[in-house]
Design a protein around this motif. Structure first.
Motif, PDB file in Angstrom:
ATOM      1  N   ALA A  55       4.434   5.525  -4.223  1.00  9.97           N
ATOM      2  CA  ALA A  55       3.448   4.830  -5.047  1.00  9.97           C
ATOM      3  C   ALA A  55       4.031   4.345  -6.364  1.00  9.97           C
ATOM      4  CB  ALA A  55       2.248   5.745  -5.306  1.00  9.97           C
ATOM      5  N   HIS A  92      -1.025   6.338  -1.876  1.00 10.37           N
ATOM      6  CA  HIS A  92      -1.115   7.353  -2.939  1.00 10.37           C
ATOM      7  C   HIS A  92      -0.082   8.445  -2.702  1.00 10.37           C
ATOM      8  CE1 HIS A  92      -4.621   5.395  -4.508  1.00 10.37           C
ATOM      9  NE2 HIS A  92      -5.415   5.734  -3.522  1.00 10.37           N
ATOM     10  N   ASP A 104       0.858  -1.180   0.000  1.00 10.91           N
ATOM     11  CA  ASP A 104       0.000   0.000   0.000  1.00 10.91           C
ATOM     12  C   ASP A 104       0.898   1.235   0.000  1.00 10.91           C
ATOM     13  OD1 ASP A 104      -1.693   2.119   0.532  1.00 10.91           O
ATOM     14  OD2 ASP A 104      -2.792   1.114   2.139  1.00 10.91           O
ATOM     15  N   GLY A 105       0.854   2.001  -1.087  1.00  6.97           N
ATOM     16  CA  GLY A 105       1.699   3.183  -1.227  1.00  6.97           C
ATOM     17  C   GLY A 105       1.092   4.462  -0.735  1.00  6.97           C
ATOM     18  N   ALA A 128      -0.666  -4.337  -5.716  1.00  4.99           N
ATOM     19  CA  ALA A 128      -0.560  -2.970  -5.199  1.00  4.99           C
ATOM     20  C   ALA A 128      -1.924  -2.347  -4.953  1.00  4.99           C
ATOM     21  CB  ALA A 128       0.229  -2.096  -6.176  1.00  4.99           C
ATOM     22  N   GLY A 143      -3.348   1.682  -3.344  1.00 10.64           N
ATOM     23  CA  GLY A 143      -2.882   3.002  -2.947  1.00 10.64           C
ATOM     24  C   GLY A 143      -1.691   3.481  -3.752  1.00 10.64           C
ATOM     25  N   CYS A 144      -1.614   3.094  -4.998  1.00 12.86           N
ATOM     26  CA  CYS A 144      -0.462   3.460  -5.828  1.00 12.86           C
ATOM     27  C   CYS A 144      -0.878   4.257  -7.057  1.00 12.86           C
ATOM     28  CB  CYS A 144       0.323   2.215  -6.228  1.00 12.86           C
ATOM     29  SG  CYS A 144       1.218   1.465  -4.831  1.00 12.86           S
ATOM     30  N   ASP A 145      -1.929   5.067  -6.915  1.00 16.71           N
ATOM     31  CA  ASP A 145      -2.416   5.909  -8.016  1.00 16.71           C
ATOM     32  C   ASP A 145      -2.613   7.342  -7.534  1.00 16.71           C
ATOM     33  OD1 ASP A 145      -2.839   3.830 -10.141  1.00 16.71           O
ATOM     34  OD2 ASP A 145      -4.183   3.021  -8.606  1.00 16.71           O
ATOM     35  N   PRO A 146      -1.546   8.048  -7.219  1.00 13.72           N
ATOM     36  CA  PRO A 146      -1.686   9.412  -6.683  1.00 13.72           C
ATOM     37  C   PRO A 146      -2.198  10.388  -7.742  1.00 13.72           C
ATOM     38  CG  PRO A 146       0.626   8.904  -7.113  1.00 13.72           C
ATOM     39  CD  PRO A 146      -0.128   7.625  -7.300  1.00 13.72           C
ATOM     40  N   ILE A 192      -3.661  11.547  -1.367  1.00 12.51           N
ATOM     41  CA  ILE A 192      -2.609  11.027  -0.496  1.00 12.51           C
ATOM     42  C   ILE A 192      -3.157  10.792   0.917  1.00 12.51           C
ATOM     43  CG2 ILE A 192      -1.776  13.343   0.121  1.00 12.51           C
ATOM     44  CD1 ILE A 192       1.082  12.154   0.115  1.00 12.51           C
ATOM     45  N   GLY A 242      -3.061   3.659   3.232  1.00 15.54           N
ATOM     46  CA  GLY A 242      -1.728   3.815   3.796  1.00 15.54           C
ATOM     47  C   GLY A 242      -1.626   3.320   5.223  1.00 15.54           C
TER      48      GLY A 242
END
Length: 447
Positions: A188, A184, A181-182, A204, A206-209, A214, A219
């Motif tokens: 990410a 966002h 989980d990035g 993945a 949370g990897c589409d900022p 954010i 996260g």
């Protein structure tokens, strides 16, 4: 002017508390305080940011402030905070500026400063910067013409950092499946690739900022989506980063939280076994659970305790030349490889331990038997009077005698509010609740 720097840089609501004018002033003052070269060459600063929308505005202000002070600016773009610290060291820059509010919600932003080598600033340097801002931000030094600083981009910044991370992996992660989980955030675009290149199968979230999302329900502060994805994919674990990727939390295959205390214990035991834990000592803050301390004691590992904040963990590590420290929140510092907390470095170390032992994350984390912990925020008239109260001291002594080695009490005055935080750990939740209630009543009664 009130104190600008908190426990982790300057932070506030972007364009309200943290304005472009303030960002410019902080950057100019930082250049004057930290860029102490001999005058024969220009100071150099590396600037990075997380993807929140206000970062674009504040980056422009920071770059203007630095170049107006005559500094050369290396613009790294969107990178994690530990990447910015690493680049500050690898480029030989005089200072690094990271624009991020870490795990805070999108409307907030912040400025984190690093000195030469990529180290967080000591209190004295922050005080000097605040004094320079109060004095007008070194307005007496206004270069003109060729004296004005220039700006150039670092297109390979992210690649250099990724290569650095992968160079720390001594155990291929083949056979492990994880969800990352990035948030966002700043990791990410990097985290899924890093874990895949280390050998793991990666899914993945949370990897589409998009600049606005954010930390929004995602996260390390919102583990629900990660837990659901781990179960959906039948993954071995989930790893959660925050907005600037300086922290790492995890969840087991069954969705159970593995916090910074457990991750620190897992990594400390691994380093201890291979003789890499210097002085057989790990650094933790006063908030680390007593169960963590018991695990370290039983393994023959000493624990040095610091105040809350990864900067204090870092100071202790550097002062003694130790190799590992961290916090419950998931900030872990591997001083042999990094100068600040690094979430992806932590994730790789955790995964390497799983791959090397063949154990599940739940099995590894079970070495720490967490004691029930209660934290009560008690409003008071004068938090300093509480610290000096005989009645409070007597109550604490009585509780400590009652709990013995099976529990713990900690009273921490807030640094900014008239609050005293009462933390109690005890063998049972009922006892922890009851003891915390008793102490809170005594604290609240102090005039």
């Amino acid at each position: 002017m009130g104190r600008l720097f908190g426990t982790d840089g300057v932070r506030g609501r972007a364009n309200s508390d943290l304005t472009p004018e303030l960002a410019l002033a902080v950057a100019r003052a930082a250049a004057s305080v930290l860029a102490d070269r001999d005058g024969t060459s220009r100071p150099v600063a590396v600037v990075g940011r997380d993807p929140r929308a206000s970062g674009e505005m504040l980056e422009a202000a920071v770059v203007a402030g630095l170049t107006s002070a005559g500094a050369e600016v290396l613009r790294a773009g969107v990178v994690p905070t530990p990447a910015l610290a690493h680049l500050t060291g690898s480029t030989g820059a005089d200072l690094g500026v990271m624009i991020s509010a870490s795990h805070n919600p999108m409307p907030d932003n912040g400025i984190k400063l690093f000195s030469r080598g990529g180290h967080k600033l000591p209190d004295a340097a922050e005080a000097a910067i605040e004094q320079a801002i109060a004095a007008g931000g070194s307005s007496d030094h206004r270069p003109t013409g060729a004296g004005i600083g220039r700006v150039r981009d670092l297109p390979q910044a992210a690649d250099e950092y990724v290569a650095h991370l992968l160079g720390t992996v001594d155990q291929p992660l083949t056979g492990l499946t994880l969800v990352v989980d990035g948030a966002h955030g700043a990791a990410a675009g990097l985290a899924p690739d890093v874990y895949r290149r280390a050998g793991a199968t990666v899914h993945a979230v949370g990897c589409d900022p998009d600049g606005w999302n954010i930390n929004d329900g995602i996260g390390s502060t919102h583990l629900g989506p990660l837990t659901e994805a781990v179960r959906e994919h039948g993954a071995d674990l989930g790893i959660a980063h925050d907005g600037d990727a300086d922290r790492c939390l995890a969840v087991t295959a069954d969705g159970e939280l593995v916090d910074g205390d457990a991750i620190l214990a897992i990594c400390a035991l691994a380093m201890h076994e291979r003789g890499a834990l210097k002085e057989d000592t790990v650094v933790a803050t006063v908030m680390s659970n007593l169960g963590f301390h018991h695990t370290m004691r039983d393994a023959g590992i000493a624990v040095q305790t610091t105040a809350v904040g990864d900067r204090y963990v870092l100071e202790a590590l550097r002062a003694r030349g130790l190799s590992l420290g961290g916090e419950q929140s998931g900030h872990l510092v591997f001083l042999d490889h990094a100068t600040t907390g690094d979430g992806m470095l932590t994730g790789l170390a955790l995964l390497s331990r799983m791959a090397g032992t063949g154990a599940s994350l739940a099995e590894l984390a079970s070495v720490v038997q967490r004691l029930p912990q209660v934290l009560v925020n008690v409003p008071v008239r004068d938090r300093l009077a509480v610290s000096e109260s005989d009645a409070v001291a007597e109550a604490v002594n009585a509780v400590e005698a009652e709990l013995g080695d099976a529990g713990r009490v900690l009273l921490r005055p807030s640094g900014t509010e008239q609050l005293v935080r009462v933390m109690v750990e005890a063998p049972t939740q009922e006892q922890a609740d009851e003891v915390a209630r008793r102490l809170a009543e005594v604290v609240a009664s102090v005039e």
